[in-house]
Design an enzyme around this catalytic site. Structure first.
Site, PDB file in Angstrom:
ATOM      1  N   HIS A   1       4.111  -1.217   1.337  1.00  0.00           N
ATOM      2  CA  HIS A   1       2.983  -1.339   0.391  1.00  0.00           C
ATOM      3  C   HIS A   1       3.267  -2.397  -0.688  1.00  0.00           C
ATOM      4  O   HIS A   1       3.340  -2.103  -1.879  1.00  0.00           O
ATOM      5  CB  HIS A   1       2.658   0.023  -0.252  1.00  0.00           C
ATOM      6  CG  HIS A   1       1.241   0.121  -0.731  1.00  0.00           C
ATOM      7  ND1 HIS A   1       0.512   1.284  -0.717  1.00  0.00           N
ATOM      8  CD2 HIS A   1       0.410  -0.805  -1.270  1.00  0.00           C
ATOM      9  CE1 HIS A   1      -0.703   1.069  -1.213  1.00  0.00           C
ATOM     10  NE2 HIS A   1      -0.786  -0.198  -1.552  1.00  0.00           N
TER      11      HIS A   1
ATOM     12  N   ARG B   1      -5.827   0.753   3.214  1.00  0.00           N
ATOM     13  CA  ARG B   1      -5.266   2.094   3.036  1.00  0.00           C
ATOM     14  C   ARG B   1      -4.855   2.632   4.391  1.00  0.00           C
ATOM     15  O   ARG B   1      -5.566   2.451   5.389  1.00  0.00           O
ATOM     16  CB  ARG B   1      -6.300   3.042   2.407  1.00  0.00           C
ATOM     17  CG  ARG B   1      -6.457   2.884   0.901  1.00  0.00           C
ATOM     18  CD  ARG B   1      -5.197   3.307   0.146  1.00  0.00           C
ATOM     19  NE  ARG B   1      -5.314   3.166  -1.292  1.00  0.00           N
ATOM     20  CZ  ARG B   1      -4.911   2.102  -2.001  1.00  0.00           C
ATOM     21  NH1 ARG B   1      -4.361   1.064  -1.387  1.00  0.00           N
ATOM     22  NH2 ARG B   1      -5.029   2.074  -3.305  1.00  0.00           N
TER      23      ARG B   1
ATOM     24  N   GLU C   1       2.163   7.806   3.225  1.00  0.00           N
ATOM     25  CA  GLU C   1       3.176   7.064   2.467  1.00  0.00           C
ATOM     26  C   GLU C   1       3.959   7.985   1.528  1.00  0.00           C
ATOM     27  O   GLU C   1       3.349   8.850   0.901  1.00  0.00           O
ATOM     28  CB  GLU C   1       2.483   6.003   1.585  1.00  0.00           C
ATOM     29  CG  GLU C   1       2.020   4.810   2.328  1.00  0.00           C
ATOM     30  CD  GLU C   1       1.343   3.794   1.414  1.00  0.00           C
ATOM     31  OE1 GLU C   1       0.425   3.137   1.908  1.00  0.00           O
ATOM     32  OE2 GLU C   1       1.707   3.668   0.226  1.00  0.00           O
TER      33      GLU C   1
HETATM   34  C1  DGY Z   1      -4.180  -0.862  -5.223  1.00  0.00           C
HETATM   35  O1  DGY Z   1      -4.229  -1.362  -6.348  1.00  0.00           O
HETATM   36  O2  DGY Z   1      -4.998  -0.029  -4.841  1.00  0.00           O
HETATM   37  C2  DGY Z   1      -3.128  -1.347  -4.321  1.00  0.00           C
HETATM   38  O3  DGY Z   1      -3.044  -0.652  -3.142  1.00  0.00           O
HETATM   39  C3  DGY Z   1      -1.778  -1.389  -5.005  1.00  0.00           C
HETATM   40  O4  DGY Z   1      -1.122  -2.453  -4.405  1.00  0.00           O
END
Ligand code: DGY
Length: 324
Positions: A290, A243, A272
């Site tokens: 992402h 993240r 983001e």
């Molecule tokens: C999630 O599932 O948390 C991912 O970041 C999506 O790719």
């Protein structure tokens, strides 16, 4: 009179196989624009739908679950991370929350390795140079990168995705170190020949590549800050497929621009889809939008997994992937 089917909202479009499975289960409304809902739209949706299926790109105001007339009873998240949902607030409002664990492990580990290879071998820089018609031909000192064999990969977090990344990394000759809240059992450590570090700072000092695999949220906010970055080797690489909030993006941009670390490979960002303009200017940053779970197979599995949680909810069964 038969009960009318429950109403479900998809905040974004899903792969067809998963949408079609949901359509067989309840009355599905899909966000036709496939754009992030506004807070006003979220407030309205909470009163109009029984089930909402959000994704990581949803920005959900903290008080949205307690709007008067709230009807929603399940948030079946498309994704494993739920840091965009105020889970305690949802729970307090009697709303169940589910996620999609396990199904995106391999794709995300593949992407972590993609970033490791791109940063160590300066692949982004090379591609930009060539497309800009600036390549003047082969020469012995052109775009020299770093080899992986013999280097140490330090994983922050040692869950499924970290371990899948470790397996791949070992095939490239990297040795494995990790730091996490808990030490893994001996068998797991032995299977990766992994060294545990109780201290993140010590691991950051020792390793050649630091790769983040911890959850987002307040507990890990700016875990990688100016101080941790200052401990890393000048040849070290930072990889983030977890993240964006885990890294202090401004401090990272400064460290990269002053060449205090070698490079960073980032798939996630603090705000983001905005990316700090400083990072955008840096040749030693590989920036991806992402894409960790973005394969046809994985995105379909994620949708089907969320649909299984919806189905269990409709049947009054235990929710397989309940987080609250
Ligand atoms: C999630 O599932 O948390 C991912 O970041 C999506 O790719």
């Amino acid at each position: 009179m038969a009960n009318s089917p429950l109403r479900l909202l998809l905040t974004r479009r899903w792969p067809e196989a998963a949408e079609s499975r949901l359509r067989g289960l309840c009355d599905v409304t899909a966000n036709a624009q496939d754009q992030q809902l506004t807070t006003a739209e979220w407030r309205a949706a909470i009163t109009q739908f029984d089930i909402i299926c959000p994704t990581v790109s949803d920005r959900i105001a903290p008080d949205v679950f307690s709007v008067p007339g709230a009807r929603v009873r399940l948030l079946a998240n498309f994704g494993v991370g739920v840091d965009h949902i105020n889970v305690p607030a949802a729970k307090a409002a009697g709303i169940a929350v589910t996620n999609t664990p396990g199904v995106l492990t391999e794709a995300t580990a593949d992407l972590a390795l993609t970033l490791i290879l791109m940063t160590s071998r300066r692949a982004g820089e090379g591609e930009r140079e060539l497309r800009a018609a600036n390549w003047t031909g082969w020469r012995p000192t052109h775009l020299m990168g770093q080899e992986l064999a013999g280097k140490v990969l330090g994983l922050v977090g040692f869950g499924r995705i970290a371990q899948a990344s470790a397996s791949r990394a070992r095939a490239f000759g990297l040795t494995i170190a990790y730091h996490g809240r808990r030490r893994a059992d001996c068998k797991t450590e032995e299977s990766f020949d992994a060294e545990w570090y109780e201290s993140l700072e010590r691991m950051a000092t020792d390793v050649d590549i630091l790769s983040l695999h911890c959850p987002g949220g307040e507990a890990t906010r700016h875990l990688i800050d100016a101080q941790v970055l200052s401990l890393m080797k000048p040849t070290a690489i930072l990889i983030n497929t977890a993240r964006g909030t885990v890294v202090d993006e401004a401090a990272l941009a400064k460290a990269l621009s002053e060449h205090r670390i070698w490079a960073a490979g980032l798939d996630v960002f603090e705000a983001e889809p905005a990316v700090s303009p400083e990072l955008m200017l840096l040749d030693n940053a590989v920036l991806l939008p992402h894409l960790g779970s973005a394969t046809i197979e994985t995105r379909t599995r994620m949708g089907l997994c969320a649909a299984s949680n919806v189905e269990a909810f409709l049947n009054g069964a235990e929710l397989p992937d309940r987080v609250a």
